[in-house]
Design a protein around this motif. Structure first.
Motif, PDB file in Angstrom:
ATOM      1  N   GLU A 164      10.917 -34.596   3.173  1.00 36.60           N
ATOM      2  CA  GLU A 164       9.986 -33.630   3.738  1.00 36.60           C
ATOM      3  C   GLU A 164       9.727 -33.942   5.204  1.00 36.60           C
ATOM      4  O   GLU A 164       9.883 -35.075   5.664  1.00 36.60           O
ATOM      5  N   GLY A 165       9.349 -32.887   5.944  1.00 39.36           N
ATOM      6  CA  GLY A 165       9.094 -33.028   7.373  1.00 39.36           C
ATOM      7  C   GLY A 165       9.584 -31.805   8.116  1.00 39.36           C
ATOM      8  O   GLY A 165       9.584 -30.684   7.584  1.00 39.36           O
ATOM      9  N   GLY A 166      10.043 -32.005   9.356  1.00 38.78           N
ATOM     10  CA  GLY A 166      10.615 -30.909  10.126  1.00 38.78           C
ATOM     11  C   GLY A 166      11.902 -30.407   9.489  1.00 38.78           C
ATOM     12  O   GLY A 166      12.673 -31.187   8.926  1.00 38.78           O
ATOM     13  N   ARG A 167      12.172 -29.105   9.580  1.00 38.07           N
ATOM     14  CA  ARG A 167      13.299 -28.498   8.859  1.00 38.07           C
ATOM     15  C   ARG A 167      14.637 -29.149   9.207  1.00 38.07           C
ATOM     16  O   ARG A 167      15.437 -29.470   8.326  1.00 38.07           O
ATOM     17  N   GLU A 168      14.898 -29.314  10.501  1.00 37.16           N
ATOM     18  CA  GLU A 168      16.187 -29.861  10.902  1.00 37.16           C
ATOM     19  C   GLU A 168      16.341 -31.309  10.445  1.00 37.16           C
ATOM     20  O   GLU A 168      17.411 -31.728   9.996  1.00 37.16           O
ATOM     21  N   ILE A 169      15.267 -32.073  10.559  1.00 36.51           N
ATOM     22  CA  ILE A 169      15.323 -33.484  10.168  1.00 36.51           C
ATOM     23  C   ILE A 169      15.536 -33.616   8.666  1.00 36.51           C
ATOM     24  O   ILE A 169      16.352 -34.424   8.200  1.00 36.51           O
ATOM     25  N   VAL A 170      14.820 -32.817   7.889  1.00 32.69           N
ATOM     26  CA  VAL A 170      14.939 -32.868   6.433  1.00 32.69           C
ATOM     27  C   VAL A 170      16.359 -32.514   5.993  1.00 32.69           C
ATOM     28  O   VAL A 170      16.945 -33.176   5.124  1.00 32.69           O
ATOM     29  N   THR A 175     -15.963 -47.681   7.434  1.00 36.36           N
ATOM     30  CA  THR A 175     -15.366 -46.537   8.122  1.00 36.36           C
ATOM     31  C   THR A 175     -13.984 -46.944   8.611  1.00 36.36           C
ATOM     32  O   THR A 175     -13.763 -48.105   8.959  1.00 36.36           O
ATOM     33  N   ALA A 176     -13.053 -45.986   8.633  1.00 38.42           N
ATOM     34  CA  ALA A 176     -11.699 -46.288   9.103  1.00 38.42           C
ATOM     35  C   ALA A 176     -11.153 -45.133   9.917  1.00 38.42           C
ATOM     36  O   ALA A 176     -11.442 -43.964   9.639  1.00 38.42           O
ATOM     37  N   THR A 177     -10.372 -45.472  10.928  1.00 37.85           N
ATOM     38  CA  THR A 177      -9.615 -44.479  11.686  1.00 37.85           C
ATOM     39  C   THR A 177      -8.153 -44.615  11.294  1.00 37.85           C
ATOM     40  O   THR A 177      -7.584 -45.709  11.362  1.00 37.85           O
ATOM     41  N   MET A 178      -7.552 -43.492  10.866  1.00 32.28           N
ATOM     42  CA  MET A 178      -6.225 -43.503  10.269  1.00 32.28           C
ATOM     43  C   MET A 178      -5.265 -42.587  11.031  1.00 32.28           C
ATOM     44  O   MET A 178      -5.673 -41.570  11.595  1.00 32.28           O
ATOM     45  N   ARG A 179      -3.977 -42.939  11.013  1.00 33.42           N
ATOM     46  CA  ARG A 179      -2.934 -42.084  11.584  1.00 33.42           C
ATOM     47  C   ARG A 179      -2.736 -40.844  10.719  1.00 33.42           C
ATOM     48  O   ARG A 179      -2.823 -40.904   9.494  1.00 33.42           O
ATOM     49  N   LEU A 180      -2.416 -39.732  11.358  1.00 34.09           N
ATOM     50  CA  LEU A 180      -2.121 -38.496  10.645  1.00 34.09           C
ATOM     51  C   LEU A 180      -0.705 -38.023  10.959  1.00 34.09           C
ATOM     52  O   LEU A 180      -0.079 -38.468  11.924  1.00 34.09           O
ATOM     53  N   HIS A 181      -0.221 -37.097  10.133  1.00 30.66           N
ATOM     54  CA  HIS A 181       1.074 -36.455  10.339  1.00 30.66           C
ATOM     55  C   HIS A 181       0.887 -34.950  10.165  1.00 30.66           C
ATOM     56  O   HIS A 181       0.022 -34.509   9.401  1.00 30.66           O
ATOM     57  N   PRO A 182       1.702 -34.143  10.849  1.00 29.37           N
ATOM     58  CA  PRO A 182       1.638 -32.697  10.603  1.00 29.37           C
ATOM     59  C   PRO A 182       2.057 -32.395   9.166  1.00 29.37           C
ATOM     60  O   PRO A 182       2.869 -33.130   8.579  1.00 29.37           O
ATOM     61  N   LEU A 183       1.514 -31.329   8.602  1.00 25.16           N
ATOM     62  CA  LEU A 183       1.995 -30.900   7.292  1.00 25.16           C
ATOM     63  C   LEU A 183       3.491 -30.609   7.379  1.00 25.16           C
ATOM     64  O   LEU A 183       3.964 -30.047   8.370  1.00 25.16           O
ATOM     65  N   PRO A 184       4.261 -30.998   6.367  1.00 29.51           N
ATOM     66  CA  PRO A 184       5.715 -30.799   6.442  1.00 29.51           C
ATOM     67  C   PRO A 184       6.093 -29.321   6.474  1.00 29.51           C
ATOM     68  O   PRO A 184       5.508 -28.501   5.764  1.00 29.51           O
ATOM     69  N   GLN A 185       7.099 -29.013   7.298  1.00 28.12           N
ATOM     70  CA  GLN A 185       7.611 -27.644   7.361  1.00 28.12           C
ATOM     71  C   GLN A 185       8.525 -27.327   6.182  1.00 28.12           C
ATOM     72  O   GLN A 185       8.653 -26.174   5.775  1.00 28.12           O
ATOM     73  N   ALA A 186       9.193 -28.357   5.677  1.00 27.94           N
ATOM     74  CA  ALA A 186      10.183 -28.133   4.621  1.00 27.94           C
ATOM     75  C   ALA A 186      10.172 -29.313   3.657  1.00 27.94           C
ATOM     76  O   ALA A 186       9.770 -30.424   4.007  1.00 27.94           O
ATOM     77  N   ARG A 187      10.641 -29.043   2.437  1.00 26.86           N
ATOM     78  CA  ARG A 187      10.747 -30.094   1.423  1.00 26.86           C
ATOM     79  C   ARG A 187      12.001 -29.820   0.587  1.00 26.86           C
ATOM     80  O   ARG A 187      12.216 -28.691   0.145  1.00 26.86           O
ATOM     81  N   ILE A 188      12.826 -30.837   0.398  1.00 24.54           N
ATOM     82  CA  ILE A 188      14.060 -30.715  -0.379  1.00 24.54           C
ATOM     83  C   ILE A 188      14.031 -31.735  -1.512  1.00 24.54           C
ATOM     84  O   ILE A 188      13.674 -32.901  -1.305  1.00 24.54           O
TER      85      ILE A 188
END
Length: 482
Positions: free
Chosen positions: A304-310, A232-245
């Motif tokens: 990919e990620g938050g719109r402004e960051i991407v 069994t493993a506990t893993m880090r997650l990320h939000p689904l990306p808002q934007a992709r370029i």
């Protein structure tokens, strides 16, 4: 009687008759449906996707066969199986989905294949902490799809995602196609549960970090089942990306493109995908993926990620590329790569099914100051004997991985001898040039001969750890140079 198909193969060894008493004892742990000694099952589990074992099968050879395949469904069953196997000195090979390419699951000494795919549940998602706890037999694509429904992504996308498991990723120290942004599997793991050779269940604490001595989970990550079975493993997650370029560039040569990449990541910009194909890889791989009119040294970028960051990452990367001679190809080639990014792995069987043909991938890595030297040294060594193409990916501020693909035909020797020559040449060149012999495929059986050169005196330390945790040597014997 022989089951259909099996009797038609010429095997290098007969099927040994499984011990009925052991069979009964295993059934008492996992039930009738949890154990198989059927010849077809044993044949199916006799190899993974290591091309060397595919060459054996192509020649009708199956040198190594397990006696039993066992499918536990809970950690307690894994513990009981290992306790029993340890007491009876039975080899145990942990098995995820069999997609490894280094012979890591070959049953070199027979025994038990411990297939964990029935341990496939997501145990819990902690939304506040953005973590997920899951059993390690869960298949990669199923895992990612379930996380997407909950609004998250693991960010781990190996080419084998459709046919590999969370446990396999951890055991082999996997890296995915979006690793420059999300990190590798060792960067994602928060905590582990595992079972040692004597059946002892261990569990690390679920904390973002601790300063309480050795980090025990990283003793197991990458050990390929030689020190314990990860359950069994506990893993880090990320939000689904808002934007992709998507973005692609063509560079006149590899060093110029690498300088643009280095400047970008060392500035702090980490695109999700950074893949630089050399001229040969652009011509062969991208054509195989259906992309037309592409040539030169092709840089594929995905943000990919938050719109402004991407948007900002895309703008900054464009600036670093524009400071060097290159051609802006727009979004098209990168978008095409994204839509077909898993296809190439499933084209290999078409080549390997032809008598005399050999194909494999060799992934090495080094620091920036040595990267071009490693690329040139390995290519120069391999080019006289095999067609060699390469791309650079898995980018770090300190360096990068080079992924060589080799395709050739055995003209004057056997397939196996030709295949060995390719690997001996590549590994010698890599070590001579100061690279590591594996970036993310692991070691298994195929690269074990070079582990002593890779690690030097530290291999003795590894052996002492192995002897302490697995004194009877039952866990995945014959792998990792042990």
């Amino acid at each position: 009687p022989a089951e259909r198909g099996v009797h038609e193969m010429t095997l290098t060894a007969n099927f040994p008759v499984p011990d009925e008493a052991i069979h009964r004892d295993l059934v008492s742990i996992v039930g009738e449906g949890g154990v198989s000694a059927r010849r077809l099952d044993r044949l199916a589990y006799a190899r993974d996707l290591w091309p060397g074992s595919i060459l054996w099968m192509r020649g009708g050879k199956v040198p190594y066969l397990p006696s039993f395949i066992v499918w536990p469904e809970e950690t307690e069953a894994v513990s009981q199986i290992l306790t029993y196997a340890n007491a009876h000195h039975l080899p145990v090979v942990p098995f995820g989905a069999g997609s490894g390419v280094c012979g890591g699951t070959l049953p070199l000494h027979g025994g038990i294949i411990l297939d964990l795919k029935r341990m496939n549940r997501i145990v819990a998602i902690d939304r506040n902490s953005m973590t997920v706890t899951a059993q390690c037999g869960i298949m990669g694509e199923c895992f990612e799809e379930d996380l997407n429904v909950a609004g998250f992504t693991l960010g781990h996308f190996p080419s084998s995602i459709y046919c590999s498991t969370l446990g396999g990723w951890l055991a082999a120290r996997s890296a995915g196609q979006l690793s420059t942004k999300y990190g590798k599997i060792e960067d994602m793991v928060i905590a582990l549960e595992a079972v040692l050779a004597d059946g002892t269940v261990i569990e690390t604490r679920k904390t973002p970090r601790s300063a309480t001595g050795p980090d025990w989970k990283h003793l197991l990550v990458g050990s390929e089942g030689t020190l314990g079975v990860i359950t069994t493993a506990t893993m880090r997650l990320h939000p689904l990306p808002q934007a992709r370029i998507f973005q692609a560039y063509r560079f006149p040569d590899v060093p110029t493109a690498l300088e643009a990449i280095r400047a970008t990541v060392q500035y702090g910009v980490l695109p999700a995908v950074v893949r630089l194909y050399d001229e040969v890889d652009t011509a062969l791989t991208m054509t195989a993926l259906g992309a037309e009119d592409l040539s030169g040294n092709l840089l594929i970028l995905v943000f990919e990620g938050g719109r402004e960051i991407v948007a900002l990452e895309h703008e900054l990367t464009a600036r670093f590329c524009a400071e060097r001679p290159c051609e802006d190809l727009g979004a098209g080639p990168a978008r095409h790569w994204w839509e077909h990014r898993y296809d190439i792995s499933y084209r290999q069987s078409e080549i390997l099914s032809n008598e005399g043909m050999v194909l494999d991938t060799i992934e090495v890595a080094t620091v920036w100051s040595n990267l071009v030297n490693l690329y040139d040294t390995v290519r120069k060594a391999l080019s006289p004997i095999v067609t060699t193409l390469a791309h650079f990916s898995h980018i770090y501020p300190e360096g990068a991985s080079i992924y060589f693909s080799v395709i050739g035909h055995a003209e004057e020797t056997t397939d196996e001898a030709y295949y060995r020559k390719i690997w001996e040449t590549a590994m010698a060149a890599c070590l001579e040039a100061g690279g590591t012999i594996s970036h993310h495929h692991g070691i298994g059986y195929s690269k074990a001969p070079w582990m002593a050169q890779e690690h030097g005196t530290l291999m003795g330390v590894y052996r002492r750890v192995k002897d302490a945790l697995d004194p009877n040597g039952i866990l995945n014997p014959g792998k990792m140079g042990l």
